[in-house]
Enzyme design. Structure first.
Site, PDB file in Angstrom:
ATOM      1  N   ARG A   1      -1.230   3.099   5.799  1.00  0.00           N
ATOM      2  CA  ARG A   1      -0.903   4.527   5.841  1.00  0.00           C
ATOM      3  C   ARG A   1       0.159   4.838   6.887  1.00  0.00           C
ATOM      4  O   ARG A   1       0.941   5.771   6.736  1.00  0.00           O
ATOM      5  CB  ARG A   1      -2.145   5.356   6.183  1.00  0.00           C
TER       6      ARG A   1
ATOM      7  N   ASP B   1      -2.395   4.600   1.078  1.00  0.00           N
ATOM      8  CA  ASP B   1      -3.049   3.377   1.531  1.00  0.00           C
ATOM      9  C   ASP B   1      -3.302   2.395   0.403  1.00  0.00           C
ATOM     10  O   ASP B   1      -3.297   2.742  -0.774  1.00  0.00           O
ATOM     11  CB  ASP B   1      -4.412   3.718   2.135  1.00  0.00           C
TER      12      ASP B   1
ATOM     13  N   GLU C   1      -0.863  17.299  -2.226  1.00  0.00           N
ATOM     14  CA  GLU C   1      -1.357  15.980  -2.655  1.00  0.00           C
ATOM     15  C   GLU C   1      -0.389  14.871  -2.253  1.00  0.00           C
ATOM     16  O   GLU C   1       0.803  15.127  -2.054  1.00  0.00           O
ATOM     17  CB  GLU C   1      -1.480  15.982  -4.185  1.00  0.00           C
ATOM     18  N   ASP C   2      -0.886  13.646  -2.209  1.00  0.00           N
ATOM     19  CA  ASP C   2      -0.017  12.507  -1.910  1.00  0.00           C
ATOM     20  C   ASP C   2       0.702  11.996  -3.160  1.00  0.00           C
ATOM     21  O   ASP C   2       1.914  11.829  -3.164  1.00  0.00           O
ATOM     22  CB  ASP C   2      -0.794  11.375  -1.224  1.00  0.00           C
TER      23      ASP C   2
ATOM     24  N   LYS D   1       3.800   9.776 -10.430  1.00  0.00           N
ATOM     25  CA  LYS D   1       4.008   8.679 -11.396  1.00  0.00           C
ATOM     26  C   LYS D   1       3.987   9.301 -12.791  1.00  0.00           C
ATOM     27  O   LYS D   1       2.973   9.238 -13.494  1.00  0.00           O
ATOM     28  CB  LYS D   1       2.882   7.651 -11.279  1.00  0.00           C
TER      29      LYS D   1
ATOM     30  N   LYS E   1      -7.040  11.525   2.590  1.00  0.00           N
ATOM     31  CA  LYS E   1      -6.249  11.332   3.788  1.00  0.00           C
ATOM     32  C   LYS E   1      -4.793  11.107   3.414  1.00  0.00           C
ATOM     33  O   LYS E   1      -3.904  11.194   4.240  1.00  0.00           O
ATOM     34  CB  LYS E   1      -6.746  10.105   4.572  1.00  0.00           C
TER      35      LYS E   1
HETATM   36  P1  IMP Z   1      -5.252  10.225  -9.961  1.00  0.00           P
HETATM   37  O1  IMP Z   1      -6.530  11.003  -9.906  1.00  0.00           O
HETATM   38  O2  IMP Z   1      -5.357   9.063 -10.921  1.00  0.00           O
HETATM   39  O3  IMP Z   1      -4.035  11.064 -10.220  1.00  0.00           O
HETATM   40  O4  IMP Z   1      -5.127   9.499  -8.578  1.00  0.00           O
HETATM   41  C1  IMP Z   1      -4.650  10.113  -7.478  1.00  0.00           C
HETATM   42  C2  IMP Z   1      -5.057   9.343  -6.224  1.00  0.00           C
HETATM   43  O5  IMP Z   1      -5.015   7.926  -6.446  1.00  0.00           O
HETATM   44  C3  IMP Z   1      -4.076   9.609  -5.130  1.00  0.00           C
HETATM   45  O6  IMP Z   1      -4.440  10.754  -4.386  1.00  0.00           O
HETATM   46  C4  IMP Z   1      -4.111   8.316  -4.339  1.00  0.00           C
HETATM   47  O7  IMP Z   1      -5.117   8.367  -3.343  1.00  0.00           O
HETATM   48  C5  IMP Z   1      -4.452   7.253  -5.340  1.00  0.00           C
HETATM   49  N1  IMP Z   1      -3.250   6.506  -5.807  1.00  0.00           N
HETATM   50  C6  IMP Z   1      -2.702   6.503  -7.038  1.00  0.00           C
HETATM   51  N2  IMP Z   1      -1.628   5.700  -7.118  1.00  0.00           N
HETATM   52  C7  IMP Z   1      -1.472   5.193  -5.868  1.00  0.00           C
HETATM   53  C8  IMP Z   1      -0.493   4.288  -5.282  1.00  0.00           C
HETATM   54  O8  IMP Z   1       0.464   3.804  -5.904  1.00  0.00           O
HETATM   55  N3  IMP Z   1      -0.679   4.005  -3.972  1.00  0.00           N
HETATM   56  C9  IMP Z   1      -1.698   4.525  -3.215  1.00  0.00           C
HETATM   57  N4  IMP Z   1      -2.614   5.366  -3.720  1.00  0.00           N
HETATM   58  C10 IMP Z   1      -2.510   5.698  -5.034  1.00  0.00           C
HETATM   59 MG    MG Z   2      -6.019   6.878  -1.638  1.00  0.00          MG
END
Ligand code: IMP
Ligand code: MG
Length: 183
Positions: A169, A163, A103-104, A135, A47
């Site tokens: 959100r 979130d 992606e977020d 990041k 989401k």
């Molecule tokens: P990854 O698979 O570790 O790259 O994680 C990606 C997912 O983790 C994102 O789509 C977010 O839903 C969540 N996420 C990672 N960092 C944050 C943050 O700082 N705030 C909120 N959600 C995060």
């Molecule tokens: Mg999330």
């Protein structure tokens, strides 16, 4: 009675509504230049990417298909569980199509690499990713997204779709959550 609004839990605003709108407009123009005439399938990763996705698609001045997927990689913690699970698949057949995954945020990069591999196996004409936030310090450079809104430091951020434990959100900006909220 203690009145809590989401803003009470924000330590600092990283990107304002205005800054976000300007950046999304620029990204929409870049995507229009690249995908004009290609009728890309814009894929929203629910989401977290929802606000970004809608605003971005609105800024694209070309024909696009809109579709939604849902993955889960986080529980109610501020730490990645390290497990990616597809909760909702695409409705669209993407074989031979140009696909843009929206992606977020890229944190470990695990979700991104899973999605690239999973949807890449359906033989799209091309597959690229755009993430609102990145990041960069948290992952290897080969897990970089093709397009990015803003780079962020290694802090937990919420708002504009992102979130913590499914809240925050609806904040219109990107803010840093006060550590006492999740510790
Ligand atoms: P990854 O698979 O570790 O790259 O994680 C990606 C997912 O983790 C994102 O789509 C977010 O839903 C969540 N996420 C990672 N960092 C944050 C943050 O700082 N705030 C909120 N959600 C995060
Ligand atoms: Mg999330």
């Amino acid at each position: 009675m203690r009145i809590t609004t989401p803003e009470n839990d924000i330590a600092e605003v990283l990107f304002t509504e205005k800054q976000i709108a300007a950046r999304v407009e620029a990204l929409g123009m870049a995507l229009t230049a690249e995908y004009g005439g290609k009728k890309p399938v814009m894929v929203c990763v629910l989401k977290g990417a929802s606000f970004f996705y809608i605003d971005l698609c609105r800024q694209m001045n070309c024909q696009i298909d809109m579709d939604f997927i849902s993955v889960s990689s986080y529980g109610a913690e501020a730490q990645s569980s390290g497990v990616v699970r597809l909760v909702k698949d695409l409705d669209t057949n993407i074989t031979g199509r140009h696909v843009v995954l929206v992606e977020d945020i890229i944190d470990s990069g695990l979700t991104l690499s899973y999605l690239r591999e999973f949807f890449g196996a359906r033989r799209p004409a091309s597959i690229r990713t755009i993430s609102f936030l990145d990041k960069t310090a948290r992952h290897a450079s080969e897990l970089k997204t093709d397009y990015c809104g803003f780079e962020v430091p290694d802090v937990f951020v919420v708002g504009y779709g992102l979130d913590y434990a499914s809240y925050y959100r609806n904040l219109p900006y990107i803010g840093v959550l006060k550590p006492e909220v999740y510790s």
